[in-house]
Structures are given as C-alpha cells and as structure tokens.
Design a protein around this motif. Structure first.
Motif, mmCIF file in Angstrom:
data_model
loop_
_atom_site.group_PDB
_atom_site.id
_atom_site.type_symbol
_atom_site.label_atom_id
_atom_site.label_comp_id
_atom_site.label_asym_id
_atom_site.label_seq_id
_atom_site.Cartn_x
_atom_site.Cartn_y
_atom_site.Cartn_z
ATOM 1 N N VAL A 99 0.839 -1.205 0.000
ATOM 2 C CA VAL A 99 0.000 0.000 0.000
ATOM 3 C C VAL A 99 0.872 1.252 0.000
ATOM 4 N N ILE A 100 1.966 1.199 0.779
ATOM 5 C CA ILE A 100 2.876 2.349 0.826
ATOM 6 C C ILE A 100 3.492 2.565 -0.550
ATOM 7 N N LEU A 101 3.894 1.456 -1.219
ATOM 8 C CA LEU A 101 4.462 1.581 -2.563
ATOM 9 C C LEU A 101 3.446 2.206 -3.514
ATOM 10 N N MET A 102 2.179 1.822 -3.341
ATOM 11 C CA MET A 102 1.120 2.353 -4.198
ATOM 12 C C MET A 102 0.987 3.863 -3.982
ATOM 13 N N ILE A 103 1.023 4.283 -2.709
ATOM 14 C CA ILE A 103 0.893 5.715 -2.422
ATOM 15 C C ILE A 103 2.100 6.468 -2.971
ATOM 16 N N ALA A 104 3.292 5.838 -2.861
ATOM 17 C CA ALA A 104 4.487 6.478 -3.411
ATOM 18 C C ALA A 104 4.362 6.632 -4.917
#
Lengths: 319, 369
Positions: A99-104
C-alpha cells in the motif's frame, strides 16, 4: 435498423489493441515488482510527447515511425528506471508494504505529470508551436486497405501493436529473462537463492514496461493527438482491463482491453441506436463492466482480497 | 498586499481542506482504507449543494430558468440578498444534506470493492472519480465544462465583501471544530479501536468476530460524508464550480497533507492542511504578481506536492506529528501508577546507596581483586 456499422467495429479493434498495449506493462510490472504503478499514465504521456516533439523539431530524421518509436521506447524506459531506483527500490529496502508503494507511485505520478506540463509549456514557447493538442508529423510509406478502410496510421499501429504483443509473449514465456521474471514474480526469495538477482530483474522489467507504455502512447498520438491529459483520462479503462486479468494474467489482460473497448464502442452504439442513450454515459459502461467483473469474478490474482492476503503476506518479504 | 484578505482566504481554504484531510485520516490513517477518490465525494457534495440551492431559489420565486444560464446568475444576484434567514437556512440545509448524499455514494461505491483488497479499492474509487468528472463535463443540465455559477452566498445580504468573507470563515471554522471534535471522540471510542485493529491486522479482527467489510463501509460513509460537507462549503465559498476542480490531483493533495502531517493523527492532518493550503494561496499570489513566467506556478506547486508525498514516505514515514499510541484516554487508566510518597522514595534511595557502599567495602575486603 442498423445498430452498429463497420467503422465502430474497426474502432473497437484498434482501441482494444491500444488498451491492451497500455495494460500489459502495468500487469507485468505489478506481477514482478509488486508495485501498482499509478505513474504508468505519465510514462504513456512521456512516450507520446517525446515522439511528437522530436518529429516536429527534427522532421527529416524522426519522421520515420520506427526511429520515433525507438526514441520513445528509450525515453519511457529511462523514466521508469529512474522512478524505480529513486523511489520504489529505496522503499523496498525499508520493507514498505504494497500500500505504501502504491501511495508512493501516486506521488511520483503527480510529480511526473506536472513535470511534463512544465516541460511542454517551455518547449512550446521555444519552438513556437502549440503542443497541448499536438499531432506527430510522421510520414507513412505503407498503406493497406483494411476492411474497406485505408488509413496509414491505423495500418501501422495495428501491425506494430500486434507484433509487439507477440514479442511480449515471446519474451515472457520463451526466453531465460522471461523465466527469471516469472521466478521473481512467483517467489522473490526462492529466486534469489537460485542465483537470480531480483534487483537486476526488476530494473530490466521497468526498462521493458516503461518502453512498452511509451510506445502505446505514440500509437495513440498517431491516431488522434497527444495532450498532457489523454493518458490520465484513459486510466479507468486501462485499470479496468488489468482488473479483468486479475493483474496477473497477460492473456486475460488483453481480453480485458478488448472487452472494455467493446463495452465502450459497440455496446454504446447499440444503446444509442436502441434507446437513445446520451453519449456522455460512455464512461459509465466501462465502470459498470469493472464493477460486474469485481462482483462476479473477484480477482484471484496477487492483488486479491482477504482470502488471498495471508499468502500474499508470506510471499512479500524483500531481502 | 492585502494581508487580512490573504489570511481570511487562507483560513477559509484551510478549514475546508482540513475537513477533507481529517476525513481521509479516518479512512487511511485509522482504518487503513486506501481511498484515492476523495475528489469524487468532494465533487458530489459541491455539485449537490449548488444544484439544490440554485433550484430552491428559483422554485421559491417561481422562476423557470435552466440551472446554467445568464438569467439565473443575474437573478441570483438580487434574490440572494432579499431574505437573509432563507439563504442561511438553505445553506445549513444543503450542508447537512450533502453529508448524507456523499456518504451514501461512498457507501455504495465501497460495497462491491471492499472484499477484494486495497489495490482494487484504490483503483475503483479513483476511476469512479474520473468517471464522474468526465460525465459532468459532458452533462449539459449542470453546465457541462462551464459548471454552475451564481451559487447564492449565505451572507450575501451583508454589503461589505470583507465582512461577508469573514463571516463565512467563522462558519467554516465552526464546522471544522465540530468535525475535529467528532473525529477525536470517534477514534478514541471502542469503535475507533476496532478501526485500528482492522488497520493492524484484518484477519485477526475478522477472527475476533468483527464484520470487517461492514465497518470499512461505515467508515467510508462517514469519511465521504465529511468530504461532501467540505465540497458544499467550497461551492458556497467560490460561488461557481466546474467539474475540472475535482481532478485526481486534488485527492493527492489531501493525501500529501495526511502523509506529511502524520497518519492516524488528527493534529497532523491539520498541520499538513495548513502547510499545503499555504502553498496553494502563495502560488495564487505569485501567479498574480509574476505574469510573464515561462511556467505556470501551479505546475511547480503540484510538483512540490508530489515530491512531498514521496519524500515524506522515504525519510519520515511517520509524519511530522507521529501517531501517539497512548492518545486514547483508556490508556490513562491502564498506565496510571500509584503516586510514590517522598518518604518511600528516600528509603529506596538510601537502600541503593547502602548496597553500593557495601559492594565497595567487599571489594576492598577481597584485596582489590
């Protein structure tokens, strides 16, 4: 009553091809690197604009479609690799969740999008041409009569697009690099134990995916025009095509591209002729297709929901 | 430069965006829902408020102009000043109703997608926003690309525009305060602890008998409703809205606020909203003062927003104000210790001193080895 005409069918075929070409790199990059890359649409725009600007500034050299395609391929690939090296790799090293990668990737999308806007506004002031609705100045030497319609850009994009899809399949399923990619996508740790460097596989994957995305942008620019917004307005269709493929299967993604194009063009045309549905409802049809797919056949791919989460968590441990 | 005007417009925008960032914080920070469609629900609230207030004014005065027309805009200019109580009542009514309309939209969009994982929810809600925007651009009854204009300001009866804006700022601040207190109470309630447990481990909370999709849908209802209220406030503040305000970039601006300020912390959401809206207002002023720049200042502002998201994820993932694990007041009872009296503390200290002195003597007695 004539519900659909031949032009709509040809449009569906062509648009379906473009959607699948845009969706395939997204699927592959998600499969291998586990990043749902929202910056994908920026890569598409980069490709389109590199081809357009080069063909307008150096018309003698870059009016050849193949040269322009190669230039766009490398531009998209470089942007994708830089994005990977500076954002995703560093986050993966910190064991960030998907999810963090997606937000990045959202962050890099918005950054790249407005970087493209600023570059376009500077370049259009320098070469004194309006680039917001730009058409590439390609010269086409080949022109086939395709089902009664002879349009050189259509001929080029159909032939090149189909051969690119075939090439992708060959690379993914018939070469050792494709084998390495599939190994990393299945189990990164096991792949690393077997001597496959996941970093170099990921870099090469971004190289391929960025290049393919850029080329699909050039195809779109060939047929209609390039604008900084066109790729973003296609985001619903491209992601819907990916969801139909469960963001895991390339063949199903291609099918998804054609299904979405069919829903948008053939179904729209039928509904328009039958009940006079307003054309502004066109995006609702693709959204409806997306919802129906999610409800009827919940994607069982790597991005699945609760029942798939446990498996996903176990697999996703980066070294 | 008009400092007071700048401050008033900044604080108004800050309150509207803070409502958005608090609502996103409820969803993303506390419950772990990746909602990338904030702009959609914001836009639903704005368009709903605009349509209802315009048609209410037209209907009450027996006029039958289309919603987007020059006659409507001109007649609104005079109609909105006639009856102060009516315009304030319509304002409050639409703001409250915008909450429910946007909330129901959020609930309905979430229904098919909550069961299939965060990535699909993000994609679906993001595409829902784009879908609505493209639809409204081509939908003529609400003005197409031009949008709606002449939305009656609730304080239109006040002659001085500065006082009018100041009154509106006070109203938005009051609504922000209500939202802030509500969400603070909400996340520190038993329900809030369920939300946090879903964020930490969905399977575990499922095993404890919590209906995870239902709770997620309820949180999306509340979050989308708050976004709708913010949208209604924006519509009244700007006086005219068009579909191109609600681009996906706006969603990421809100995400940047929440990530920069600190996920799962309402104070962080306020701080992030303050920083980003300051950038927003500053870019407007810069654009106004430097007319002949080669690049639009707004592009640079958006690039900064994108960079802020990536940079804060890379270097400060917990945000400027990190989540306080003991913020909920139940911790005060768990962690509270008995107060130690001075006498007891002195006894303990003397015991320790005696122990060390004994140790030193022992060392000497052993002959220094």
């Amino acid at each position: 009553m004539n519900l659909i005409d031949l032009g709509v069918v040809i449009n569906t075929l062509w648009i379906g091809l473009i959607y699948s070409l845009m969706a395939i790199p997204l699927t592959i990059s998600y499969k291998v690197t586990r990043v749902l890359n929202f910056a994908h649409t920026s890569l598409v725009t980069v490709g389109a604009y590199v081809a357009v600007i080069l063909s307008l500034v150096y018309p003698d050299f870059f009016s050849n479609v193949f040269v322009a395609l190669i230039a766009a391929f490398f531009a998209g690939a470089i942007v994708a690799i830089l994005n990977h090296k500076f954002v995703y790799r560093k986050l993966m090293d910190k064991e960030a969740s998907p999810v963090i990668l997606m937000i990045a990737s959202l962050g890099s999308w918005i950054f790249l999008k407005y970087l493209i806007y600023s570059v376009i506004s500077i370049v259009s002031k320098v070469i004194k041409k309006d680039l917001y609705f730009a058409v590439p100045a390609f010269r086409y030497t080949l022109n086939l009569n395709f089902l009664g319609i002879s349009n050189p850009s259509l001929t080029y994009s159909l032939i090149l697009g189909i051969s690119l899809i075939v090439l992708t399949f060959v690379v993914f399923y018939r070469t050792s690099f494709g084998k390495a990619m599939r190994a990393v996508s299945d189990n990164p740790q096991l792949a690393q134990i077997s001597g496959i460097s996941d970093e170099s596989v990921m870099t090469l994957t971004w190289f391929l995916c960025g290049g393919l995305a850029a080329i699909s942008g050039v195809f779109w620019a060939m047929f209609s025009y390039a604008s900084p917004e066109f790729a973003d307005s296609l985001i619903l269709q491209v992601f819907a095509a990916c969801v139909i493929g469960g963001i895991s299967s390339i063949a199903l993604t291609i099918l998804g591209g054609f299904v979405i194009a069919g829903a948008e063009n053939i179904l729209m045309s039928i509904l328009y002729n039958l009940i006079g549905l307003d054309l502004s409802f066109r995006p609702f049809l693709s959204f409806l297709t997306l919802l129906i797919v999610i409800l009827v056949r919940p994607p069982a791919g790597a991005a699945g929901g609760l029942p798939y989460r446990l498996k996903f968590k176990r697999e996703r441990k980066w070294t | 430069m008009d400092v007071v005007g700048f401050l008033v417009s900044w604080i108004t925008l800050f309150s509207i965006y803070s409502i958005l960032s608090i609502s996103l914080n409820l969803e993303a920070g506390y419950t772990g829902i990746s909602n990338f469609g904030k702009a959609a629900f914001y836009g639903i609230g704005a368009f709903f408020a605009a349509v209802i207030s315009l048609s209410a004014f037209l209907m009450l005065n027996g006029l039958s102009y289309p919603l987007y027309s020059l006659e409507t805009i001109i007649s609104m200019g005079t109609l909105s000043k006639q009856n102060p109580i009516l315009s304030i009542l319509i304002f409050l009514f639409t703001v409250v109703l915008a909450f429910f309309v946007s909330g129901i939209a959020g609930y309905m969009v979430s229904y098919p997608t909550l069961r299939v994982g965060p990535a699909f929810l993000g994609i679906t809600v993001l595409s829902f926003g784009e879908l609505l925007r493209i639809f409204l651009r081509n939908f003529q009854p609400t003005g197409g690309t031009y949008g709606l204009a002449g939305i009656p300001h609730p304080f239109a009866f006040i002659q001085d525009p500065a006082v009018k804006d100041f009154m509106f700022m006070l109203v938005t601040l009051v609504i922000l305060a209500i939202m802030y207190i509500f969400s603070e109470k909400f996340v520190n309630s038993p329900y809030g602890r369920i939300m946090k447990s879903i964020r930490e481990d969905e399977i575990a909370s499922l095993c404890l008998g919590k209906d995870v999709p239902k709770i997620k849908a309820q949180v999306l209802f509340i979050g989308s409703g708050m976004a709708g209220v913010a949208g209604a406030l924006l519509a009244y503040y700007m006086g005219s809205i068009n579909p191109d305000i609600f681009v996906p970039s706006l969603t990421f601006e809100v995400w940047a606020m929440v990530i920069l300020g600190g996920l799962a912390n309402n104070k962080g959401a306020l701080l992030g909203a303050g920083i980003i809206t300051f950038l927003n207002r500053a870019s407007v002023i810069l654009n106004f003062t430097f007319q002949n720049l080669p690049i639009d200042v707004n592009y640079i502002r958006w690039m900064i927003v994108g960079l802020l998201i990536v940079a804060s994820l890379l270097f400060k993932p917990e945000g400027l104000i990190p989540e306080d694990p003991k913020s909920s007041f139940i911790w005060n009872f768990v962690e509270e210790k008995e107060p130690i009296s001075l006498k007891k503390r002195m006894e303990e200290t003397s015991k320790k001193v005696k122990f060390y002195i004994k140790k030193v003597f022992d060392w000497f007695a052993m002959g220094g080895g």
